[in-house]
Design an enzyme around this catalytic site. Structure first.
Site, PDB file in Angstrom:
ATOM      1  N   GLU A   1       9.410 -10.221  22.472  1.00 42.51           N
ATOM      2  CA  GLU A   1       8.149 -10.214  23.190  1.00 42.51           C
ATOM      3  C   GLU A   1       7.054 -10.338  22.131  1.00 42.51           C
ATOM      4  O   GLU A   1       7.023  -9.532  21.196  1.00 42.51           O
ATOM      5  CB  GLU A   1       8.009  -8.885  23.956  1.00 42.51           C
ATOM      6  CG  GLU A   1       6.828  -8.893  24.866  1.00 42.51           C
ATOM      7  CD  GLU A   1       6.658  -7.572  25.632  1.00 42.51           C
ATOM      8  OE1 GLU A   1       7.604  -6.768  25.663  1.00 42.51           O
ATOM      9  OE2 GLU A   1       5.561  -7.376  26.174  1.00 42.51           O
TER      10      GLU A   1
ATOM     11  N   ARG B   1      21.111  -0.193  19.221  1.00 43.42           N
ATOM     12  CA  ARG B   1      19.992  -0.588  18.363  1.00 43.42           C
ATOM     13  C   ARG B   1      20.183  -0.006  16.982  1.00 43.42           C
ATOM     14  O   ARG B   1      20.880   0.977  16.808  1.00 43.42           O
ATOM     15  CB  ARG B   1      18.658  -0.015  18.851  1.00 43.42           C
ATOM     16  CG  ARG B   1      18.285  -0.209  20.235  1.00 43.42           C
ATOM     17  CD  ARG B   1      17.121   0.700  20.588  1.00 43.42           C
ATOM     18  NE  ARG B   1      15.856   0.263  20.014  1.00 43.42           N
ATOM     19  CZ  ARG B   1      15.078  -0.665  20.554  1.00 43.42           C
ATOM     20  NH1 ARG B   1      15.429  -1.267  21.666  1.00 43.42           N
ATOM     21  NH2 ARG B   1      13.931  -0.986  19.998  1.00 43.42           N
TER      22      ARG B   1
ATOM     23  N   LYS C   1       7.575  -0.841  18.170  1.00 46.16           N
ATOM     24  CA  LYS C   1       6.332  -1.567  17.947  1.00 46.16           C
ATOM     25  C   LYS C   1       5.115  -0.697  18.254  1.00 46.16           C
ATOM     26  O   LYS C   1       4.109  -0.787  17.568  1.00 46.16           O
ATOM     27  CB  LYS C   1       6.326  -2.832  18.807  1.00 46.16           C
ATOM     28  CG  LYS C   1       7.012  -3.983  18.096  1.00 46.16           C
ATOM     29  CD  LYS C   1       6.984  -5.240  18.915  1.00 46.16           C
ATOM     30  CE  LYS C   1       8.173  -5.304  19.808  1.00 46.16           C
ATOM     31  NZ  LYS C   1       8.315  -6.562  20.538  1.00 46.16           N
TER      32      LYS C   1
HETATM   33  P1  ATP Z   1      10.388  -2.195  20.213  1.00 42.57           P
HETATM   34  O1  ATP Z   1      11.102  -1.043  20.824  1.00 42.57           O
HETATM   35  O2  ATP Z   1      10.324  -2.147  18.729  1.00 42.57           O
HETATM   36  O3  ATP Z   1       9.071  -2.448  20.825  1.00 42.57           O
HETATM   37  P2  ATP Z   1      11.507  -4.240  21.809  1.00 42.57           P
HETATM   38  O4  ATP Z   1      12.902  -4.130  22.257  1.00 42.57           O
HETATM   39  O5  ATP Z   1      10.465  -3.949  22.810  1.00 42.57           O
HETATM   40  O6  ATP Z   1      11.336  -3.433  20.481  1.00 42.57           O
HETATM   41  P3  ATP Z   1      11.496  -7.071  21.828  1.00 42.57           P
HETATM   42  O7  ATP Z   1      10.511  -7.995  21.269  1.00 42.57           O
HETATM   43  O8  ATP Z   1      11.659  -6.998  23.295  1.00 42.57           O
HETATM   44  O9  ATP Z   1      11.181  -5.658  21.230  1.00 42.57           O
HETATM   45  O10 ATP Z   1      12.912  -7.290  21.146  1.00 42.57           O
HETATM   46  C1  ATP Z   1      13.524  -8.536  20.994  1.00 42.57           C
HETATM   47  C2  ATP Z   1      14.995  -8.333  20.814  1.00 42.57           C
HETATM   48  O11 ATP Z   1      15.243  -7.517  19.679  1.00 42.57           O
HETATM   49  C3  ATP Z   1      15.595  -7.633  22.016  1.00 42.57           C
HETATM   50  O12 ATP Z   1      16.772  -8.314  22.372  1.00 42.57           O
HETATM   51  C4  ATP Z   1      15.885  -6.242  21.518  1.00 42.57           C
HETATM   52  O13 ATP Z   1      17.012  -5.716  22.149  1.00 42.57           O
HETATM   53  C5  ATP Z   1      16.112  -6.466  20.034  1.00 42.57           C
HETATM   54  N1  ATP Z   1      15.769  -5.253  19.275  1.00 42.57           N
HETATM   55  C6  ATP Z   1      14.594  -4.613  19.242  1.00 42.57           C
HETATM   56  N2  ATP Z   1      14.657  -3.510  18.488  1.00 42.57           N
HETATM   57  C7  ATP Z   1      15.924  -3.456  18.003  1.00 42.57           C
HETATM   58  C8  ATP Z   1      16.645  -2.550  17.163  1.00 42.57           C
HETATM   59  N3  ATP Z   1      16.058  -1.466  16.643  1.00 42.57           N
HETATM   60  N4  ATP Z   1      17.938  -2.825  16.888  1.00 42.57           N
HETATM   61  C9  ATP Z   1      18.532  -3.915  17.411  1.00 42.57           C
HETATM   62  N5  ATP Z   1      17.923  -4.799  18.195  1.00 42.57           N
HETATM   63  C10 ATP Z   1      16.638  -4.580  18.516  1.00 42.57           C
HETATM   64 MG    MG Z   2      11.375  -5.219  24.741  1.00 47.21          MG
END
Ligand code: ATP
Ligand code: MG
Length: 564
Positions: free
Chosen positions: A39, A264, A274
């Protein structure tokens, strides 16, 4: 995580097994198409690197492809700066989406049609409850939800109301489109989830065309379907959403990828959300998203990490379905291993102490041969100037040394690397009582650092000739947080390490380093690995960031684990 920390490029894991079974059985025609779906509402962090390496890595391994898809369905927090930074970071990590760059927002028309289809088949309805009422009606883990009074609106009425939502005839929050599933499902996600909501916001790509936006759960599975993804990998928190993922695709009877969840990455002494990273940036706790203390990809890049070391780390941590905390020491171990093989060794004195060698000829300079990388003899040697006045590290001298201090002290002899043995004869102080200079003698017979009579010394010091030294700024970085799991704290900003950055001016480099091109990495002998900052360093005015020290705490942790 594999405790051996051994090179793991070939290690299998449950996702590889699933994919291999699917290839063997001919499911999806033997194809592997994955996607990385960020995102664009912040910079990528090391957790995303895990997901990137996994998705692009699998596509590469099984001769498929990986799409870069921006999951930009929420116009509130997304912008172009983030889109650009994400592309740059994925490329820097070494991956190529080969033109398969997509935006969920490009599917808005098609998603709208799918929503209409769900309404027509009686699987979606417009709800006019307020957001608070909807929350209230949803029930809890122990209590079933109850149906909205608007749940049984006719298809015609729903179509008309949804059309009006789209045309902007309602205010934000006045109504939403919901899936009609099961208000008493044990899985709360399935209690008539919202599919569309009204937002009068400009979108960074679709502009003002839409005032209704699809929810993540609706857009995500359909984007996967539209793109023909075979294996849709996401993190564990989406496990409960899989039922909805499958429900939507089944009800629409469209191509159906397989969602697979994995744990994760959680990293010690770090926050990886984020929302929290934005707080660090906006609160001024760090100097932007690419501050070398940030766990963002751009932060690691600026700190001096190599893409190969991050990929190696992501491979070593493996992929599992169980949440765990990975020690930051493992990441540091990976970069150290990579740099050990490739980085040129040089001598730099961070906190200089002047040493005058009394019996060395006053205006002489000689060149001594230094090895560029003992791990890679092909990197050759270089000539380092030596003269009567040199600098050594302040903490390599103690006037009154404790038992275990083997470095320089009054009357004691040590080796200067690649040069001579020297013995300290006198300590000079300034008016304030601070040690300002040491007086030493050298033994000309020890040239190159060997004594012909087999005399032993207990320490070898690095040094720089004062007349030839080049001044530089060096920034020493340490963990940003003093606790292992800052995310667990009530206020994570309260446990920021006050010593996470120490800036040293007037460090003394051996000559030749004054024109270091930004972006180069070195080992400063005995001190660690350092990176000529690509933003702040310039030829003639070098600024180095410490990437990592030479102390391998990961090796120690491993030893302790093996003992157990
Ligand atoms: P955050 O919790 O940091 O805001 P998010 O999941 O909202 O992360 P996205 O931009 O939606 O951020 O993530 C893109 C991809 O990266 C998704 O498929 C998510 O599952 C993966 N991802 C995000 N954080 C992690 C993590 N700590 N370990 C593994 N994969 C991750
Ligand atoms: Mg997300």
């Amino acid at each position: 995580m594999d405790k051996t920390g051994a090179s793991a490029s070939e290690r299998s894991h449950f996702i590889r097994q699933i994919i291999e079974e699917d290839i063997a059985s001919g499911k999806y025609g033997g194809k592997v198409i994955t996607r990385f779906p960020p995102e664009p509402n912040g910079y990528l962090h090391i957790g995303h690197a895990k997901s990137i390496c996994l998705n692009f890595g699998l596509a590469f391994q099984y001769h498929g492809r990986c799409h870069l898809r921006f999951d930009d369905t929420n116009p509130m927090k997304e912008n172009l700066e983030y889109v650009e930074s994400i592309k740059e970071d994925v490329r820097w990590l070494g991956f190529d989406w080969k033109g398969h760059e997509y935006f969920a927002s490009d599917y808005f028309d098609q998603l709208y049609e799918y929503a209409i289809e769900l309404i027509k088949s009686g699987n979606a309805y417009v709800d006019s409850l307020s957001p608070e009422q909807i929350r209230h009606y949803r029930g809890t883990l122990s209590e079933p939800g109850k149906p909205s009074p608007y749940r049984d609106r006719s298809v015609e009425e729903n179509l008309e109301l949804f059309g009006k939502m789209r045309k902007g005839e309602f205010a934000e929050g006045e109504c939403v489109l919901r899936a009609k599933i099961d208000m008493s499902s044990p899985n709360i996600v399935m209690r008539d989830p919202t599919l569309y909501r009204i937002r009068y916001r400009h979108h960074h790509r679709s502009g003002g065309k839409w005032c209704i936006y699809p929810m993540y759960d609706f857009a995500h599975c359909l984007s996967d379907s539209i793109e023909g993804i075979t294996h849709s990998l996401c993190s564990l928190e989406f496990e409960n959403n899989r039922e909805l993922y499958d429900w939507i695709l089944d009800k629409l009877n469209v191509y159906h990828p397989k969602q697979i969840e994995f744990a994760r990455l959680n990293l010690s002494h770090t926050v990886l959300s984020k929302r929290k990273l934005i707080r660090l940036v906006e609160g001024g706790y760090v100097d932007g998203w690419d501050d070398p203390r940030m766990p963002t990809i751009s932060g690691f890049k600026r700190r001096g990490y190599t893409p190969a070391s991050i990929r190696d780390f992501c491979e070593r941590i493996g992929v599992a379905r169980r949440d765990s905390m990975v020690d930051l020491a493992l990441l540091e171990h990976c970069v150290r291993e990579d740099l050990n093989k490739h980085a040129m060794r040089v001598m730099v004195v961070l906190r200089p102490l002047r040493v005058v060698i009394d019996n060395y000829p006053e205006n002489d300079t000689e060149l001594l041969t230094a090895i560029n990388n003992p791990e890679d003899r092909e990197m050759g040697t270089r000539q380092v100037p030596f003269s009567r006045v040199i600098y050594i590290e302040r903490d390599d001298f103690m006037e009154d040394p404790p038992k275990k201090f083997f470095r320089l002290a009054p009357g004691r002899e040590v080796r200067l690397r690649y040069a001579y043995f020297i013995r300290c004869t006198d300590v000079i102080r300034d008016e304030s009582g601070q040690i300002s200079e040491l007086r030493c003698t050298y033994d000309p017979a020890t040239r190159g650092g060997d004594s012909p009579d087999g005399r032993k010394v207990k320490a070898t010091l690095h040094w720089v000739s004062a007349a030839h030294a080049v001044r530089a700024t060096v920034r020493l970085y340490d963990h940003l947080f003093i606790v292992e799991n800052p995310a667990e704290e009530e206020d994570f900003t309260a446990c920021i390490n006050p010593g996470s950055l120490e800036t040293l001016e007037g460090c003394m480099l051996e000559p030749g380093l004054e024109n270091t091109p930004p972006g180069l990495r070195y080992q400063f002998e005995r001190l660690g690995y350092f990176y000529a900052d690509h933003k702040d360093s310039a030829p003639g005015r070098p600024v180095f960031n410490r990437i990592v020290t030479l102390r391998d705490t990961w090796a120690r942790i491993q030893k302790q684990q093996q003992k157990k």
